[in-house]
Design a protein around this motif. Sequence first.
Motif, PDB file in Angstrom:
ATOM      1  N   ILE A   1       0.838  -1.233   0.027  1.00  0.00           N
ATOM      2  CA  ILE A   1      -0.174  -0.023   0.041  1.00  0.00           C
ATOM      3  C   ILE A   1       0.918   1.211  -0.013  1.00  0.00           C
ATOM      4  CG2 ILE A   1      -1.810   1.224   1.460  1.00  0.00           C
ATOM      5  CD1 ILE A   1      -2.580  -1.403   2.416  1.00  0.00           C
ATOM      6  N   ILE A   2       0.809   1.958  -0.950  1.00  0.00           N
ATOM      7  CA  ILE A   2       1.402   3.219  -1.070  1.00  0.00           C
ATOM      8  C   ILE A   2       0.515   4.376  -0.811  1.00  0.00           C
ATOM      9  CG2 ILE A   2       2.807   4.967  -2.736  1.00  0.00           C
ATOM     10  CD1 ILE A   2       3.586   2.193  -4.015  1.00  0.00           C
ATOM     11  N   THR A   3       0.606   5.445  -0.039  1.00  0.00           N
ATOM     12  CA  THR A   3      -0.168   6.593  -0.012  1.00  0.00           C
ATOM     13  C   THR A   3       0.800   7.753  -0.439  1.00  0.00           C
ATOM     14  OG1 THR A   3      -0.884   5.697   2.351  1.00  0.00           O
ATOM     15  CG2 THR A   3      -1.110   8.069   1.880  1.00  0.00           C
ATOM     16  N   CYS A   4      -0.103   8.270  -1.425  1.00  0.00           N
ATOM     17  CA  CYS A   4       0.577   9.493  -2.300  1.00  0.00           C
ATOM     18  C   CYS A   4       0.294  10.589  -1.539  1.00  0.00           C
ATOM     19  CB  CYS A   4      -0.459   9.592  -3.562  1.00  0.00           C
ATOM     20  SG  CYS A   4       0.014   8.217  -4.546  1.00  0.00           S
ATOM     21  N   PRO A   5       1.021  11.839  -1.894  1.00  0.00           N
ATOM     22  CA  PRO A   5       0.894  13.012  -0.957  1.00  0.00           C
ATOM     23  C   PRO A   5      -0.577  13.449  -1.102  1.00  0.00           C
ATOM     24  CG  PRO A   5       2.827  12.990  -2.443  1.00  0.00           C
ATOM     25  CD  PRO A   5       2.050  11.854  -2.582  1.00  0.00           C
ATOM     26  N   THR A   6      -0.937  14.181  -0.182  1.00  0.00           N
ATOM     27  CA  THR A   6      -2.127  14.722  -0.335  1.00  0.00           C
ATOM     28  C   THR A   6      -2.366  15.923  -1.185  1.00  0.00           C
ATOM     29  OG1 THR A   6      -2.439  14.286   2.175  1.00  0.00           O
ATOM     30  CG2 THR A   6      -4.028  15.991   1.233  1.00  0.00           C
ATOM     31  N   LYS A   7      -3.377  15.641  -2.320  1.00  0.00           N
ATOM     32  CA  LYS A   7      -3.608  16.639  -3.118  1.00  0.00           C
ATOM     33  C   LYS A   7      -4.175  17.933  -2.533  1.00  0.00           C
ATOM     34  CE  LYS A   7      -6.225  17.319  -7.502  1.00  0.00           C
ATOM     35  NZ  LYS A   7      -6.964  16.678  -8.463  1.00  0.00           N
ATOM     36  N   THR A   8      -3.967  18.995  -2.692  1.00  0.00           N
ATOM     37  CA  THR A   8      -4.679  20.144  -2.116  1.00  0.00           C
ATOM     38  C   THR A   8      -5.463  21.081  -3.213  1.00  0.00           C
ATOM     39  OG1 THR A   8      -2.659  20.357  -0.460  1.00  0.00           O
ATOM     40  CG2 THR A   8      -4.069  22.302  -1.034  1.00  0.00           C
ATOM     41  N   GLU A   9      -6.688  21.221  -3.051  1.00  0.00           N
ATOM     42  CA  GLU A   9      -7.418  21.860  -3.756  1.00  0.00           C
ATOM     43  C   GLU A   9      -7.925  23.084  -3.271  1.00  0.00           C
ATOM     44  OE1 GLU A   9     -10.896  20.301  -5.754  1.00  0.00           O
ATOM     45  OE2 GLU A   9      -9.920  18.457  -6.212  1.00  0.00           O
ATOM     46  N   VAL A  10      -7.547  24.361  -3.672  1.00  0.00           N
ATOM     47  CA  VAL A  10      -8.005  25.563  -3.392  1.00  0.00           C
ATOM     48  C   VAL A  10      -9.366  25.974  -3.885  1.00  0.00           C
ATOM     49  CG1 VAL A  10      -7.442  27.992  -2.977  1.00  0.00           C
ATOM     50  CG2 VAL A  10      -5.686  26.243  -2.975  1.00  0.00           C
ATOM     51  N   ARG A  11     -10.306  26.260  -3.218  1.00  0.00           N
ATOM     52  CA  ARG A  11     -11.512  26.735  -3.865  1.00  0.00           C
ATOM     53  C   ARG A  11     -11.830  28.196  -3.183  1.00  0.00           C
ATOM     54  NH1 ARG A  11     -15.649  21.601  -3.165  1.00  0.00           N
ATOM     55  NH2 ARG A  11     -14.283  20.254  -4.531  1.00  0.00           N
ATOM     56  N   THR A  12     -11.874  29.094  -4.204  1.00  0.00           N
ATOM     57  CA  THR A  12     -12.292  30.428  -3.884  1.00  0.00           C
ATOM     58  C   THR A  12     -13.393  30.598  -3.849  1.00  0.00           C
ATOM     59  OG1 THR A  12      -9.709  30.854  -4.519  1.00  0.00           O
ATOM     60  CG2 THR A  12     -11.188  32.614  -4.316  1.00  0.00           C
ATOM     61  N   ARG A  13     -14.018  31.446  -2.984  1.00  0.00           N
ATOM     62  CA  ARG A  13     -15.370  31.971  -2.942  1.00  0.00           C
ATOM     63  C   ARG A  13     -15.035  33.491  -2.739  1.00  0.00           C
ATOM     64  NH1 ARG A  13     -16.556  27.353  -0.155  1.00  0.00           N
ATOM     65  NH2 ARG A  13     -18.192  25.886  -1.139  1.00  0.00           N
ATOM     66  N   THR A  14     -15.454  34.202  -3.746  1.00  0.00           N
ATOM     67  CA  THR A  14     -15.408  35.618  -3.673  1.00  0.00           C
ATOM     68  C   THR A  14     -16.446  36.515  -3.294  1.00  0.00           C
ATOM     69  OG1 THR A  14     -13.790  35.586  -5.360  1.00  0.00           O
ATOM     70  CG2 THR A  14     -14.780  37.830  -5.043  1.00  0.00           C
ATOM     71  N   THR A  15     -16.271  37.428  -2.096  1.00  0.00           N
ATOM     72  CA  THR A  15     -17.478  38.181  -1.641  1.00  0.00           C
ATOM     73  C   THR A  15     -17.002  39.464  -1.948  1.00  0.00           C
ATOM     74  OG1 THR A  15     -17.814  36.628   0.178  1.00  0.00           O
ATOM     75  CG2 THR A  15     -18.837  38.772   0.315  1.00  0.00           C
ATOM     76  N   GLU A  16     -18.035  40.173  -2.637  1.00  0.00           N
ATOM     77  CA  GLU A  16     -17.912  41.645  -3.086  1.00  0.00           C
ATOM     78  C   GLU A  16     -18.464  42.518  -2.014  1.00  0.00           C
ATOM     79  OE1 GLU A  16     -19.911  44.250  -6.466  1.00  0.00           O
ATOM     80  OE2 GLU A  16     -18.309  42.793  -7.302  1.00  0.00           O
ATOM     81  N   ARG A  17     -17.591  43.590  -1.717  1.00  0.00           N
ATOM     82  CA  ARG A  17     -18.085  44.445  -0.725  1.00  0.00           C
ATOM     83  C   ARG A  17     -17.987  45.858  -1.476  1.00  0.00           C
ATOM     84  NH1 ARG A  17     -14.915  43.996   4.868  1.00  0.00           N
ATOM     85  NH2 ARG A  17     -14.002  45.777   3.592  1.00  0.00           N
ATOM     86  N   VAL A  18     -18.907  46.759  -1.124  1.00  0.00           N
ATOM     87  CA  VAL A  18     -18.674  48.185  -1.667  1.00  0.00           C
ATOM     88  C   VAL A  18     -18.197  49.161  -0.420  1.00  0.00           C
ATOM     89  CG1 VAL A  18     -20.131  50.069  -2.532  1.00  0.00           C
ATOM     90  CG2 VAL A  18     -20.539  47.813  -3.321  1.00  0.00           C
ATOM     91  N   ARG A  19     -17.537  50.042  -0.911  1.00  0.00           N
ATOM     92  CA  ARG A  19     -16.742  50.837   0.053  1.00  0.00           C
ATOM     93  C   ARG A  19     -17.085  52.291  -0.704  1.00  0.00           C
ATOM     94  NH1 ARG A  19     -10.847  50.166   1.780  1.00  0.00           N
ATOM     95  NH2 ARG A  19     -11.540  48.603   3.162  1.00  0.00           N
TER      96      ARG A  19
END
Length: 84
Positions: free
Chosen positions: A11-29
Amino acid sequence: MGPNHGKREEIITCPTKTEVRTRTTERVRKFIHPTEIINVHRTVIRNEHVYPVHEREVHETVEKGSPGCGESDMGKHRRGPSWI
């Protein structure tokens, strides 16, 4: 012996794959730039100086010399405006 006899399972365990999920929130200044407007209603007064002149005429009669008929010259000289 079982069916896996003689087989080694690796059994070989591969390195953990990292996924970045970006949620963008827009603010008005909001930036507020206040402006003040002053409306000036100006009245200019120009002073003029007027010098009215009233002109009138005066007529005078002057008697010189002897009045005649023996009267003295005193009181006979008439000087001044004719309207007196």
